[in-house]
Design an enzyme around this catalytic site. Structure first.
Site, PDB file in Angstrom:
ATOM      1  N   GLY A 141      -2.404  -5.721   9.153  1.00 11.61           N
ATOM      2  CA  GLY A 141      -1.156  -6.625   8.962  1.00 11.61           C
ATOM      3  C   GLY A 141      -1.406  -7.880   9.503  1.00 11.61           C
ATOM      4  N   GLY A 151      -6.614  -5.145   6.215  1.00  9.36           N
ATOM      5  CA  GLY A 151      -7.166  -5.351   4.955  1.00  9.36           C
ATOM      6  C   GLY A 151      -7.336  -6.625   4.821  1.00  9.36           C
ATOM      7  N   CYS A 201       2.404 -17.635 -19.666  1.00  8.62           N
ATOM      8  CA  CYS A 201       3.555 -18.136 -20.429  1.00  8.62           C
ATOM      9  C   CYS A 201       4.754 -17.559 -19.250  1.00  8.62           C
ATOM     10  CB  CYS A 201       3.852 -17.250 -21.768  1.00  8.62           C
ATOM     11  SG  CYS A 201       3.138 -18.137 -23.059  1.00  8.62           S
ATOM     12  N   TYR A 208      -5.590  -9.157  -1.942  1.00 12.13           N
ATOM     13  CA  TYR A 208      -4.186  -8.978  -2.814  1.00 12.13           C
ATOM     14  C   TYR A 208      -4.190  -9.995  -4.167  1.00 12.13           C
ATOM     15  CZ  TYR A 208      -2.938  -6.134   1.310  1.00 12.13           C
ATOM     16  OH  TYR A 208      -3.130  -5.303   2.223  1.00 12.13           O
TER      17      TYR A 208
HETATM   18  N1  LLP Z   1      -1.919  -0.215   6.641  1.00 14.48           N
HETATM   19  C1  LLP Z   1      -0.732  -0.013   5.859  1.00 14.48           C
HETATM   20  C2  LLP Z   1      -0.102   1.329   5.903  1.00 14.48           C
HETATM   21  C3  LLP Z   1      -0.429  -0.898   4.852  1.00 14.48           C
HETATM   22  O1  LLP Z   1       0.619  -0.928   4.136  1.00 14.48           O
HETATM   23  C4  LLP Z   1      -1.117  -2.017   4.670  1.00 14.48           C
HETATM   24  C5  LLP Z   1      -0.698  -3.034   3.798  1.00 14.48           C
HETATM   25  C6  LLP Z   1      -2.379  -2.032   5.428  1.00 14.48           C
HETATM   26  C7  LLP Z   1      -2.754  -1.238   6.394  1.00 14.48           C
HETATM   27  C8  LLP Z   1      -3.134  -3.540   5.456  1.00 14.48           C
HETATM   28  O2  LLP Z   1      -2.379  -4.721   5.745  1.00 14.48           O
HETATM   29  P1  LLP Z   1      -3.182  -6.130   5.794  1.00 14.48           P
HETATM   30  O3  LLP Z   1      -4.106  -5.808   7.275  1.00 14.48           O
HETATM   31  O4  LLP Z   1      -3.929  -6.273   4.539  1.00 14.48           O
HETATM   32  O5  LLP Z   1      -1.988  -6.900   5.881  1.00 14.48           O
HETATM   33  N2  LLP Z   1       0.654  -7.581  -1.435  1.00 14.48           N
HETATM   34  C9  LLP Z   1       1.004  -8.302  -0.328  1.00 14.48           C
HETATM   35  C10 LLP Z   1       0.703  -7.335   0.948  1.00 14.48           C
HETATM   36  C11 LLP Z   1       0.811  -5.914   0.779  1.00 14.48           C
HETATM   37  C12 LLP Z   1       0.541  -5.218   2.162  1.00 14.48           C
HETATM   38  C13 LLP Z   1       0.631  -3.560   1.910  1.00 14.48           C
HETATM   39  N3  LLP Z   1       0.240  -2.753   3.109  1.00 14.48           N
HETATM   40  C14 LLP Z   1       0.502  -9.258  -0.386  1.00 14.48           C
HETATM   41  O6  LLP Z   1      -0.348  -9.986  -1.058  1.00 14.48           O
HETATM   42  O7  LLP Z   1       0.818 -10.288   0.732  1.00 14.48           O
END
Ligand code: LLP
Length: 449
Positions: free
Chosen positions: A249, A293, A361, A390
Site C-alpha cells: 500500500g 504492488g 463515450c 492499476y
Molecule cells: N496486499 C493486498 C492484500 C492488497 O489488497 C493490495 C492492494 C496490495 C497488497 C498491494 O497494494 P499496493 O502496494 O499496490 O498499494 N485499484 C486501486 C488500488 C487497489 C489496491 C488493491 N489492493 C488504485 O488504482 O489505486
C-alpha cells in the site's frame, strides 16, 4: 520519483526511456503504448531488499502484488529479483503458472475465493493461502478432507486501522469486506478452526490497510494490532506466528508536489515496529512479509498517447483528445486520480493549460485536467508518468477499445511484453460473427410498412 529513473530528453527534445526515444518506440509499436523501464522495476525491488537487509535482522519476504500489473514478461523480473507473488484470482494464478512462476512462492488472497480457485491452488501446491473468512475455511475443509495434503495459511486479520486514502482503497477499517475481525471473535474462531484442521498449517497473520497510503503511522498501528492478536492466540493455543505481514500500500508520486516515494523509511518504520512488538511478546523475530504492488511497477510505467482532435472553448477550456483514455486508465474517472503529462516528441516552454481527454463515450473520460504543456498539436505524443500500476490491470474493452501494447525497455533494447489486442481477439468470443450460420447477413430484413 515521478518518471522512470532512465527518463531523459535527447538533443531533439524527445523523451527517452531506457535509452530509446519514445517516438521511436511509437513508430514500432503504435499508440496507446505502455512503456516499462526495467532499471526502475529492478531498482524498486532492490530498494525493498536492501532496506530489509539494513533494518530487519530477521527473515523477510517481499511479495509482489500482481494485481498492480501482471504479465508473463514482468514475472521474469519478479522471479529474478527474488520476490514472491500475491495473486487474487484463479486467472492471476493461471497466468503465473503458465509463466512457470515457482508455485511455492505464490500467495493467494481474496475475500471470495471459489472452490475451483482453491482447488487449483491446492493442485498447484502454492506457497500459502491468506484466509479471509469462514466460508473459505468451509471450502478448504471439504477440499482437504480426503487428501494428505498440507496447506500453509495466514489469517487475514482486519486490524481496525484507518488509512488516509481514497474510500475505495481503504481496507483496514472495521467496516470492510476484507479480513476477519478481532472484535467479533471471528479471527480467533478462524485460528481455532485452522489449528483443528489436519490439512492446514497456520503460518501467521496478515493485514492490509489500504493502497496509496502516504502516512507510516497506520502501519505501526497495524503491526501492533497483529501482535496483540498473536499474543492472545499464543496464550490461548500456544501458537507463535512464523510470519507477520502488514501488507502493501505504500504511496507513490503522481504529481511533482506529491511526497517522494520512500521505500527505505517505510521498511525502517515497519521493521522497527515488528522488532519492538516481537520483543514485547517474547516471540522470535518472525518472517516479515511485505506486499508491495504499486511501488514496484507504478513509477516504472509511462503511458503514451497520440493527440487527435483539439477543441478550444474560449474562456472555458481546451480539450486535447488522445487515442486512449478510461479504457486503459480508469483511475482518474474512478478515484479522481491525478497524473502528470508531458509531450514526448518535443520539448518547449510548458505555457499552455489543457484538459487531456480520452476518446471514449463518457464526459468523465478525462486523463489529466489542467495539464501544463507546450501548446499541443494533432499528432503530438503525450506521455503520462507513473502509469505502471492499476492502469492496464484495470483496462477494459469499453467502446470495444483494444488493449494497448506493452514494451519493456532496457539499455537501448525494447522487448514486447504484451502485443496490442486485435479485433480478432474480441470477435473470437462473439457467437455469430463472421461466416457462421448465425451471421446477421442471413437475416431477412423486414420490409418497411
Ligand atoms: N496486499 C493486498 C492484500 C492488497 O489488497 C493490495 C492492494 C496490495 C497488497 C498491494 O497494494 P499496493 O502496494 O499496490 O498499494 N485499484 C486501486 C488500488 C487497489 C489496491 C488493491 N489492493 C488504485 O488504482 O489505486
Amino acid at each position: 520519483m515521478l518518471w522512470p529513473k532512465t527518463a531523459t530528453r535527447d538533443v531533439a527534445g524527445q523523451l527517452v526511456i531506457g535509452g530509446i526515444p519514445v517516438p521511436q518506440l511509437v513508430a514500432e509499436y503504435g499508440t496507446p503504448l505502455y512503456i516499462y523501464d526495467e532499471a526502475t522495476i529492478r531498482a524498486q525491488c532492490a530498494a525493498y531488499r536492501e532496506a530489509l537487509a539494513r533494518y530487519y535482522p530477521g527473515p523477510s519476504r517481499i511479495v509482489y502484488a500482481g494485481k498492480a500489473y501482471l504479465s508473463v514478461g514482468l514475472l521474469r523480473l519478479v522471479v529474478e529479483e527474488g520476490l514472491w507473488l500475491d495473486v487474487v484470482s484463479g486467472g492471476e494464478l493461471q497466468l503465473a503458472l503458465a509463466a512457470g512462476f515457482p508455485p511455492g512462492r505464490i500467495v493467494f488472497h481474496g475475500n471470495n475465493k471459489s472452490e475451483d480457485e482453491l482447488q487449483l491452488a491446492l493442485e498447484a501446491g502454492i506457497g500459502a493461502v491468506v484466509v479471509d473468512n469462514h466460508y473459505e475455511l468451509d471450502l478448504l475443509e471439504r477440499l482437504l478432507r480426503d487428501t494428505r495434503q498440507y496447506l500453509a495459511v495466514l489469517v487475514r486479520v482486519n486490524p481496525g486501522v484507518e488509512a488516509h486514502t481514497h474510500a475505495h482503497r481503504k481496507t483496514g477499517q472495521v467496516d470492510s469486506k476484507f479480513g476477519l475481525l478481532i472484535e467479533t471473535g471471528d479471527a480467533l474462531r478462524a485460528v481455532r478452526r485452522i489449528l483443528e484442521m489436519p490439512g492446514l498449517r497456520l503460518r501467521g497473520y496478515h493485514a492490509h490497510i489500504g493502497s496509496q497510503v502516504f502516512e507510516l503511522e497506520p502501519y505501526v498501528l497495524a503491526v501492533e494490532r497483529l501482535f496483540d492478536f498473536a499474543r492472545e492466540m499464543a496464550a490461548r493455543f500456544g501458537v507463535v506466528p512464523e510470519e507477520i505481514s502488514p501488507g502493501g500500500g505504500l504511496a507513490i508520486q503522481y504529481l511533482p508536489d506529491d511526497p517522494a516515494l520512500d521505500i527505505e523509511a517505510f521498511v525502517q518504520t515497519v521493521a522497527g515496529a515488528v522488532q519492538r512488538a516481537a520483543q514485547k511478546a517474547r516471540f522470535p523475530l518472525p518472517v516479515l512479509g511485505l506486499e508491495p504492488g504499486r511501488s514496484i511497477v507504478g513509477p516504472a510505467g509511462v503511458a503514451v498517447y497520440r493527440v487527435g482532435a483539439i477543441k478550444e472553448i474560449p474562456g472555458v477550456r481546451c480539450y486535447v483528445s488522445v487515442d486512449g483514455g478510461m479504457a486503459d486508465n480508469i483511475r482518474p474517472a474512478l478515484y479522481g486520480a491525478r497524473y502528470t503529462a508531458v509531450l514526448a516528441n518535443r520539448d518547449g516552454p510548458a505555457d499552455s493549460v489543457v484538459t487531456i481527454a480520452g476518446k471514449y463515450c463518457e464526459s468523465g473520460d478525462v486523463l489529466v485536467d489542467g495539464a501544463t504543456l507546450p501548446e499541443p498539436r494533432p499528432g503530438d505524443l503525450v506521455a503520462i508518468a507513473a502509469a505502471g500500476a492499476y492502469c492496464l490491470a484495470m483496462a477494459s474493452n469499453y467502446n470495444l477499445a483494444l488493449r494497448p501494447a506493452v514494451v519493456l525497455v532496457r539499455e537501448g533494447q525494447a522487448r514486447l511484453l504484451q502485443r496490442r489486442e486485435r479485433i480478432e481477439d474480441v470477435l473470437q468470443r462473439e457467437v455469430g460473427a463472421g461466416e457462421s450460420s448465425e451471421s446477421l447477413a442471413a437475416v431477412e430484413l423486414p420490409t418497411p410498412p
